[in-house]
Scaffold this motif. Structure first.
Motif, PDB file in Angstrom:
ATOM      1  N   ALA A 173       0.811  -1.220   0.000  1.00  0.00           N
ATOM      2  CA  ALA A 173       0.000   0.000   0.000  1.00  0.00           C
ATOM      3  C   ALA A 173       0.841   1.264   0.000  1.00  0.00           C
ATOM      4  N   ARG A 174       2.097   1.149   0.345  1.00  0.00           N
ATOM      5  CA  ARG A 174       2.917   2.354   0.535  1.00  0.00           C
ATOM      6  C   ARG A 174       3.113   3.167  -0.738  1.00  0.00           C
ATOM      7  N   PRO A 175       3.383   2.565  -1.914  1.00  0.00           N
ATOM      8  CA  PRO A 175       3.546   3.393  -3.112  1.00  0.00           C
ATOM      9  C   PRO A 175       2.309   4.229  -3.433  1.00  0.00           C
ATOM     10  N   CYS A 176       1.142   3.658  -3.232  1.00  0.00           N
ATOM     11  CA  CYS A 176      -0.111   4.384  -3.463  1.00  0.00           C
ATOM     12  C   CYS A 176      -0.205   5.607  -2.562  1.00  0.00           C
ATOM     13  N   VAL A 177      -0.024   5.397  -1.275  1.00  0.00           N
ATOM     14  CA  VAL A 177      -0.189   6.501  -0.323  1.00  0.00           C
ATOM     15  C   VAL A 177       0.939   7.515  -0.479  1.00  0.00           C
ATOM     16  N   ARG A 178       2.148   7.040  -0.738  1.00  0.00           N
ATOM     17  CA  ARG A 178       3.265   7.963  -0.940  1.00  0.00           C
ATOM     18  C   ARG A 178       3.018   8.850  -2.155  1.00  0.00           C
ATOM     19  N   THR A 179       2.439   8.296  -3.210  1.00  0.00           N
ATOM     20  CA  THR A 179       2.141   9.093  -4.404  1.00  0.00           C
ATOM     21  C   THR A 179       1.122  10.182  -4.094  1.00  0.00           C
ATOM     22  N   ALA A 180       0.040   9.826  -3.413  1.00  0.00           N
ATOM     23  CA  ALA A 180      -0.958  10.827  -3.043  1.00  0.00           C
ATOM     24  C   ALA A 180      -0.341  11.869  -2.115  1.00  0.00           C
ATOM     25  N   PHE A 181       0.470  11.422  -1.166  1.00  0.00           N
ATOM     26  CA  PHE A 181       1.155  12.318  -0.231  1.00  0.00           C
ATOM     27  C   PHE A 181       2.013  13.327  -0.997  1.00  0.00           C
ATOM     28  N   THR A 182       2.778  12.843  -1.951  1.00  0.00           N
ATOM     29  CA  THR A 182       3.688  13.707  -2.706  1.00  0.00           C
ATOM     30  C   THR A 182       2.934  14.690  -3.584  1.00  0.00           C
ATOM     31  N   LEU A 183       1.979  14.183  -4.371  1.00  0.00           N
ATOM     32  CA  LEU A 183       1.290  15.041  -5.331  1.00  0.00           C
ATOM     33  C   LEU A 183       0.402  16.068  -4.647  1.00  0.00           C
ATOM     34  N   TYR A 184      -0.272  15.664  -3.569  1.00  0.00           N
ATOM     35  CA  TYR A 184      -1.096  16.641  -2.869  1.00  0.00           C
ATOM     36  C   TYR A 184      -0.235  17.684  -2.177  1.00  0.00           C
ATOM     37  N   GLY A 185       0.892  17.240  -1.608  1.00  0.00           N
ATOM     38  CA  GLY A 185       1.791  18.198  -0.983  1.00  0.00           C
ATOM     39  C   GLY A 185       2.330  19.211  -1.975  1.00  0.00           C
ATOM     40  N   GLU A 186       2.521  18.789  -3.221  1.00  0.00           N
ATOM     41  CA  GLU A 186       3.047  19.699  -4.234  1.00  0.00           C
ATOM     42  C   GLU A 186       2.019  20.732  -4.691  1.00  0.00           C
ATOM     43  N   ILE A 187       0.752  20.505  -4.400  1.00  0.00           N
ATOM     44  CA  ILE A 187      -0.237  21.562  -4.654  1.00  0.00           C
ATOM     45  C   ILE A 187       0.114  22.785  -3.812  1.00  0.00           C
ATOM     46  N   LEU A 188       0.577  22.566  -2.594  1.00  0.00           N
ATOM     47  CA  LEU A 188       1.011  23.685  -1.757  1.00  0.00           C
ATOM     48  C   LEU A 188       2.185  24.418  -2.401  1.00  0.00           C
ATOM     49  N   ASP A 189       3.112  23.660  -3.001  1.00  0.00           N
ATOM     50  CA  ASP A 189       4.234  24.287  -3.703  1.00  0.00           C
ATOM     51  C   ASP A 189       3.739  25.183  -4.832  1.00  0.00           C
ATOM     52  N   ARG A 190       2.748  24.698  -5.572  1.00  0.00           N
ATOM     53  CA  ARG A 190       2.220  25.496  -6.683  1.00  0.00           C
ATOM     54  C   ARG A 190       1.555  26.780  -6.158  1.00  0.00           C
ATOM     55  N   ILE A 191       0.884  26.690  -5.025  1.00  0.00           N
ATOM     56  CA  ILE A 191       0.253  27.877  -4.443  1.00  0.00           C
ATOM     57  C   ILE A 191       1.310  28.901  -4.074  1.00  0.00           C
ATOM     58  N   VAL A 192       2.380  28.445  -3.437  1.00  0.00           N
ATOM     59  CA  VAL A 192       3.459  29.357  -3.049  1.00  0.00           C
ATOM     60  C   VAL A 192       4.107  29.963  -4.287  1.00  0.00           C
ATOM     61  N   GLU A 193       4.400  29.128  -5.295  1.00  0.00           N
ATOM     62  CA  GLU A 193       5.054  29.605  -6.511  1.00  0.00           C
ATOM     63  C   GLU A 193       4.214  30.640  -7.254  1.00  0.00           C
ATOM     64  N   SER A 194       2.895  30.567  -7.104  1.00  0.00           N
ATOM     65  CA  SER A 194       2.013  31.528  -7.775  1.00  0.00           C
ATOM     66  C   SER A 194       1.917  32.848  -7.029  1.00  0.00           C
ATOM     67  N   GLY A 195       2.625  32.952  -5.906  1.00  0.00           N
ATOM     68  CA  GLY A 195       2.479  34.153  -5.085  1.00  0.00           C
ATOM     69  C   GLY A 195       1.174  34.159  -4.322  1.00  0.00           C
ATOM     70  N   TYR A 196       0.679  32.959  -4.024  1.00  0.00           N
ATOM     71  CA  TYR A 196      -0.583  32.771  -3.293  1.00  0.00           C
ATOM     72  C   TYR A 196      -1.787  33.304  -4.081  1.00  0.00           C
ATOM     73  N   ASP A 197      -1.691  33.163  -5.398  1.00  0.00           N
ATOM     74  CA  ASP A 197      -2.805  33.573  -6.256  1.00  0.00           C
ATOM     75  C   ASP A 197      -3.801  32.425  -6.357  1.00  0.00           C
ATOM     76  N   VAL A 198      -4.653  32.318  -5.370  1.00  0.00           N
ATOM     77  CA  VAL A 198      -5.700  31.286  -5.369  1.00  0.00           C
ATOM     78  C   VAL A 198      -7.025  31.854  -5.853  1.00  0.00           C
ATOM     79  N   PHE A 199      -7.002  33.058  -6.390  1.00  0.00           N
ATOM     80  CA  PHE A 199      -8.240  33.723  -6.777  1.00  0.00           C
ATOM     81  C   PHE A 199      -8.476  33.714  -8.284  1.00  0.00           C
TER      82      PHE A 199
END
Length: 325
Positions: A262-288
């Motif tokens: 089960a670990r590869p599945c959960v690690r993938t979701a963990f990584t990809l969802y965490g990188e959404i935060l990276d994209r938010i930061v990289e956009s200058g917090y442009d969530v609008f």
């Protein structure tokens, strides 16, 4: 065989591997389609599980999606009408869990999954309690009030999945991490979907924490209407990102407590969802003005790496089984 037939072949293989009776395969296929259509990251991660474990994940996702769509319906029905429909759905859910089946495909697949994996029924009641809050609650004054909501809307999802994924330790040792990861995913959604939630009249960021930076509903609405941000909003969102990253750190040790398969599945979701935060930061917090997403190319890279790990684990498991035999 044409490429369009491949998903159907894969789905049938999953159902056979899981030992799903022929009479329930259509129900599970309906849940699988909901996952594929609406939960791209989750669906991709689920493909990394052994085939026999995927239908149960699809069933759990399908039910959650059905309820979420009901609550968020924008066709003009009043919150009161949706509350009545949610009550009816809860009644049908309880009947399905009592009898082990239902005439409704998603409920039939869910009832079978709950029985197979001995999932605690109380988790679904907690989920419905939080979903009812979405019909009447538009904001959360404190972190404590938000935590009450995310327990039922997110933590319980991690707890529902835990018996399906399996652990290498007593399950109770992994429960807190599983719940924490569900919360981390949802807090990420809250940050990504600030604009969309405002359109529904909701704010899922604690008002007192926003207020510490001089941000309130009116300021967020102004950002939504103008597509502009100011320093106060960026600071407030930066604070929320930092708090959410802390939840990922608290959840991460739980991955090692899961069964290796089960670990590869959960690690993938963990990584990809965490990188959404990276994209938010990289956009200058442009969530609008735009929705933060992980590019498809990156998703493929992460999934391919995890697939290699998953194949290695399965090969090792088969070798160990033959050696014991």
């Amino acid at each position: 065989m044409d490429a369009g037939a491949l998903p159907a072949v894969t789905a049938r293989r999953e159902l056979r591997a899981a030992g799903v009776p022929v009479t329930l395969r259509g129900a599970y296929l309906r849940a699988r389609r909901l996952n594929a259509e609406h939960g791209r990251t989750y669906f991709l991660a689920t493909r990394l599980l052994p085939a026999a474990h995927r239908p149960a994940v699809h069933a759990l996702y399908g039910f959650a999606r059905q309820v979420d769509d009901l609550v968020d319906d924008t066709t003009g029905r009043s919150p009161g009408d949706r509350a009545v429909e949610l009550d009816h759905l809860e009644k049908r859910l309880n009947e399905a869990l009592d009898s082990g089946t239902s005439a409704e495909p998603v409920l039939a697949a869910l009832a079978d999954t709950v029985q197979r994996h001995r999932i605690d029924r109380a988790l679904f009641q907690d989920f419905l309690t939080s979903m009812r809050m979405d019909l009447t609650v538009g904001e959360y004054p404190t972190r404590a009030t938000l935590e009450n909501y995310v327990h039922g809307s997110a933590a319980v999802i991690g707890l529902q999945l835990l018996p399906v994924l399996g652990t290498v330790c007593p399950p109770e040792q992994a429960r807190a991490h599983a719940a924490e990861l569900g919360v981390a995913f949802q807090l990420t959604n809250f940050l990504r979907d600030v604009s969309e939630d405002l359109d529904r009249g909701r704010i899922y960021l604690p008002l007192d924490e926003l207020g510490a930076f001089g941000v309130d509903r009116d300021r967020l609405a102004w950002c939504r209407e103008t597509g502009r941000r100011d320093a106060r909003v960026r600071q407030a969102l930066s604070d929320q990102v930092a708090r959410t990253r802390a939840r990922y750190r608290a959840a991460e040790p739980g991955i090692a407590l899961l069964r290796p398969q089960a670990r590869p599945c959960v690690r993938t979701a963990f990584t990809l969802y965490g990188e959404i935060l990276d994209r938010i930061v990289e956009s200058g917090y442009d969530v609008f003005r735009r929705r933060a997403t992980v590019p498809t190319s990156r998703r493929v890279v992460v999934a391919l790496g995890a697939a290699s790990s998953a194949l290695a684990v399965r090969a090792g498991s088969r070798f160990a089984t033959r050696a014991r035999g």
